[in-house]
Design an enzyme around this catalytic site. Sequence first.
Site, PDB file in Angstrom:
ATOM      1  N   ILE A  18       0.844  -1.204   0.000  1.00 52.46           N
ATOM      2  CA  ILE A  18       0.000   0.000   0.000  1.00 52.46           C
ATOM      3  C   ILE A  18       0.878   1.253   0.000  1.00 52.46           C
ATOM      4  CG2 ILE A  18      -1.669   1.311   1.387  1.00 52.46           C
ATOM      5  CD1 ILE A  18      -2.812  -1.464   2.300  1.00 52.46           C
ATOM      6  N   ASP A  37      11.348   3.506   5.012  1.00 54.79           N
ATOM      7  CA  ASP A  37      11.093   2.088   5.312  1.00 54.79           C
ATOM      8  C   ASP A  37      12.272   1.529   6.096  1.00 54.79           C
ATOM      9  OD1 ASP A  37       8.838   0.069   3.714  1.00 54.79           O
ATOM     10  OD2 ASP A  37      10.371  -0.851   4.987  1.00 54.79           O
ATOM     11  N   ASP A  63      13.576   3.360  10.946  1.00 56.84           N
ATOM     12  CA  ASP A  63      12.864   2.425  11.818  1.00 56.84           C
ATOM     13  C   ASP A  63      11.953   3.269  12.702  1.00 56.84           C
ATOM     14  OD1 ASP A  63      11.919   0.679  13.697  1.00 56.84           O
ATOM     15  OD2 ASP A  63      13.887  -0.101  14.274  1.00 56.84           O
ATOM     16  N   SER A 142      -6.956   0.123  10.142  1.00 60.39           N
ATOM     17  CA  SER A 142      -7.444  -1.155   9.589  1.00 60.39           C
ATOM     18  C   SER A 142      -8.912  -1.285   9.977  1.00 60.39           C
ATOM     19  CB  SER A 142      -6.662  -2.310  10.208  1.00 60.39           C
ATOM     20  OG  SER A 142      -7.293  -3.542   9.917  1.00 60.39           O
ATOM     21  N   TYR A 155      -2.888  -6.311  17.390  1.00 63.75           N
ATOM     22  CA  TYR A 155      -2.839  -5.426  16.205  1.00 63.75           C
ATOM     23  C   TYR A 155      -4.097  -4.549  16.175  1.00 63.75           C
ATOM     24  CZ  TYR A 155      -3.187  -4.515  11.083  1.00 63.75           C
ATOM     25  OH  TYR A 155      -3.338  -3.953   9.828  1.00 63.75           O
TER      26      TYR A 155
HETATM   27  N1  LIG Z   1      -2.890  -5.640   3.514  1.00 70.01           N
HETATM   28  C1  LIG Z   1      -3.994  -5.657   4.273  1.00 70.01           C
HETATM   29  O1  LIG Z   1      -4.868  -6.532   4.152  1.00 70.01           O
HETATM   30  C2  LIG Z   1      -4.197  -4.566   5.300  1.00 70.01           C
HETATM   31  C3  LIG Z   1      -5.438  -4.496   5.928  1.00 70.01           C
HETATM   32  C4  LIG Z   1      -5.664  -3.507   6.879  1.00 70.01           C
HETATM   33  C5  LIG Z   1      -4.654  -2.605   7.183  1.00 70.01           C
HETATM   34  N2  LIG Z   1      -3.448  -2.693   6.549  1.00 70.01           N
HETATM   35  C6  LIG Z   1      -2.425  -1.702   6.918  1.00 70.01           C
HETATM   36  O2  LIG Z   1      -1.905  -1.087   5.762  1.00 70.01           O
HETATM   37  C7  LIG Z   1      -0.554  -0.658   6.018  1.00 70.01           C
HETATM   38  C8  LIG Z   1       0.356  -1.119   4.905  1.00 70.01           C
HETATM   39  O3  LIG Z   1       0.419  -2.532   4.932  1.00 70.01           O
HETATM   40  P1  LIG Z   1       0.689  -3.446   3.633  1.00 70.01           P
HETATM   41  O4  LIG Z   1      -0.437  -4.377   3.557  1.00 70.01           O
HETATM   42  O5  LIG Z   1       1.032  -2.593   2.465  1.00 70.01           O
HETATM   43  O6  LIG Z   1       1.937  -4.298   4.155  1.00 70.01           O
HETATM   44  P2  LIG Z   1       3.408  -4.515   3.590  1.00 70.01           P
HETATM   45  O7  LIG Z   1       3.987  -5.593   4.425  1.00 70.01           O
HETATM   46  O8  LIG Z   1       3.394  -4.669   2.113  1.00 70.01           O
HETATM   47  O9  LIG Z   1       4.128  -3.118   3.934  1.00 70.01           O
HETATM   48  C9  LIG Z   1       4.467  -2.733   5.235  1.00 70.01           C
HETATM   49  C10 LIG Z   1       5.776  -1.961   5.164  1.00 70.01           C
HETATM   50  O10 LIG Z   1       6.074  -1.469   6.484  1.00 70.01           O
HETATM   51  C11 LIG Z   1       7.484  -1.588   6.654  1.00 70.01           C
HETATM   52  N3  LIG Z   1       7.825  -1.598   8.085  1.00 70.01           N
HETATM   53  C12 LIG Z   1       7.572  -2.576   8.997  1.00 70.01           C
HETATM   54  N4  LIG Z   1       8.116  -2.248  10.180  1.00 70.01           N
HETATM   55  C13 LIG Z   1       8.685  -1.019  10.023  1.00 70.01           C
HETATM   56  C14 LIG Z   1       9.383  -0.148  10.901  1.00 70.01           C
HETATM   57  N5  LIG Z   1       9.646  -0.492  12.186  1.00 70.01           N
HETATM   58  N6  LIG Z   1       9.829   1.039  10.427  1.00 70.01           N
HETATM   59  C15 LIG Z   1       9.608   1.376   9.129  1.00 70.01           C
HETATM   60  N7  LIG Z   1       8.957   0.579   8.251  1.00 70.01           N
HETATM   61  C16 LIG Z   1       8.509  -0.601   8.702  1.00 70.01           C
HETATM   62  C17 LIG Z   1       7.829  -2.925   5.976  1.00 70.01           C
HETATM   63  O11 LIG Z   1       9.225  -3.027   5.705  1.00 70.01           O
HETATM   64  C18 LIG Z   1       6.951  -2.856   4.745  1.00 70.01           C
HETATM   65  O12 LIG Z   1       7.642  -2.279   3.632  1.00 70.01           O
HETATM   66  C19 LIG Z   1      -0.185  -1.222   7.396  1.00 70.01           C
HETATM   67  O13 LIG Z   1      -0.331  -0.218   8.375  1.00 70.01           O
HETATM   68  C20 LIG Z   1      -1.210  -2.311   7.605  1.00 70.01           C
HETATM   69  O14 LIG Z   1      -1.441  -2.553   8.986  1.00 70.01           O
HETATM   70  C21 LIG Z   1      -3.200  -3.643   5.620  1.00 70.01           C
END
Ligand SMILES: NC(=O)c1ccc[n+]([C@@H]2O[C@H](COP(=O)([O-])OP(=O)(O)OC[C@H]3O[C@@H](n4cnc5c(N)ncnc54)[C@H](O)[C@@H]3O)[C@@H](O)[C@H]2O)c1
Length: 255
Positions: A18, A37, A63, A142, A155
Amino acid sequence: MTRFAGKTVVVTGGGGGIGGATCRRFAKEGAKVAVFDLNLEAAERVAADIRADGGTAQAYRCDITDRASVDNAVATVHDTQGPVDVLVNNAGWDVFKPFTKTEPAQWEKLIAINLTGALHMHHAVLPGMAARKTGRIVNIASDAARVGSSGEAVYAACKGGLVAFSKTVAREHARHGITVNVVCPGPTDTALFADYKEGAGNPEKLMEAFTRSIPLGRIGQPDDLPGAILFFASEDAAFVTGQVLSVSGGLTMNG
Ligand SMILES: NC(=O)c1ccc[n+]([C@@H]2O[C@H](COP(=O)([O-])OP(=O)(O)OC[C@H]3O[C@@H](n4cnc5c(N)ncnc54)[C@H](O)[C@@H]3O)[C@@H](O)[C@H]2O)c1
């Protein structure tokens, strides 16, 4: 469209599904994008794609759980790309287990990434936004925050906390011309969702169940999210703050 021409936009977790889609969309609309990231290689891939497409982006290893790392990255953005106009708190992580099967060490990691990390980011950018009397913050929570989600108790607690925090900061900083809003994705096809499917034990059955229960008939794709995120970050949303929008194909329709 160049709604964000000249604006400096920070997206945490910008190397992910996302986050990457959001960075690309901001760049298409003229923003100078700071891709934050933990995974620098992933952030660099997104920034390189944007530059290859004629946009402006820079990758930063940050981080969000480490305040020194956050302060350092935000200061570097300020010096090289300008003061932060828009912050998207998108980085997230999950572990998929029934609550009683989780351990306190996992809770701490979940809270550090999904809640404290966003607090660090707000704390680092809000004073500058308040001094300039302008700013946009979009927090990615979320639907788990709104309606709960089995296997995601801690979470969901973090994301629910992020919603309550966003509304409070929105109140505290409205007088500074800063808006704070929340986008709640539903199930979206990213690395995080792939882990969720694995954790559920029977990925195909889970996909069938989601597809049946989502009124629009499919799970989300990363490109389904930037429209809502950029709306909250835009001038069109100047009179919108403290709001929560679900982008989930209609999976949840509460309240
Ligand atoms: N994919 C889903 O179904 C879903 C549903 C609801 C909410 N979300 C939320 O959407 C957002 C994006 O998630 P996504 O699905 O694209 O996941 P993703 O795993 O593709 O991306 C998450 C990114 O966060 C980075 N990250 C993790 N820990 C970190 C830290 N300590 N410091 C900096 N970066 C860090 C990771 O390296 C990764 O690039 C998140 O907040 C997630 O909770 C996702």
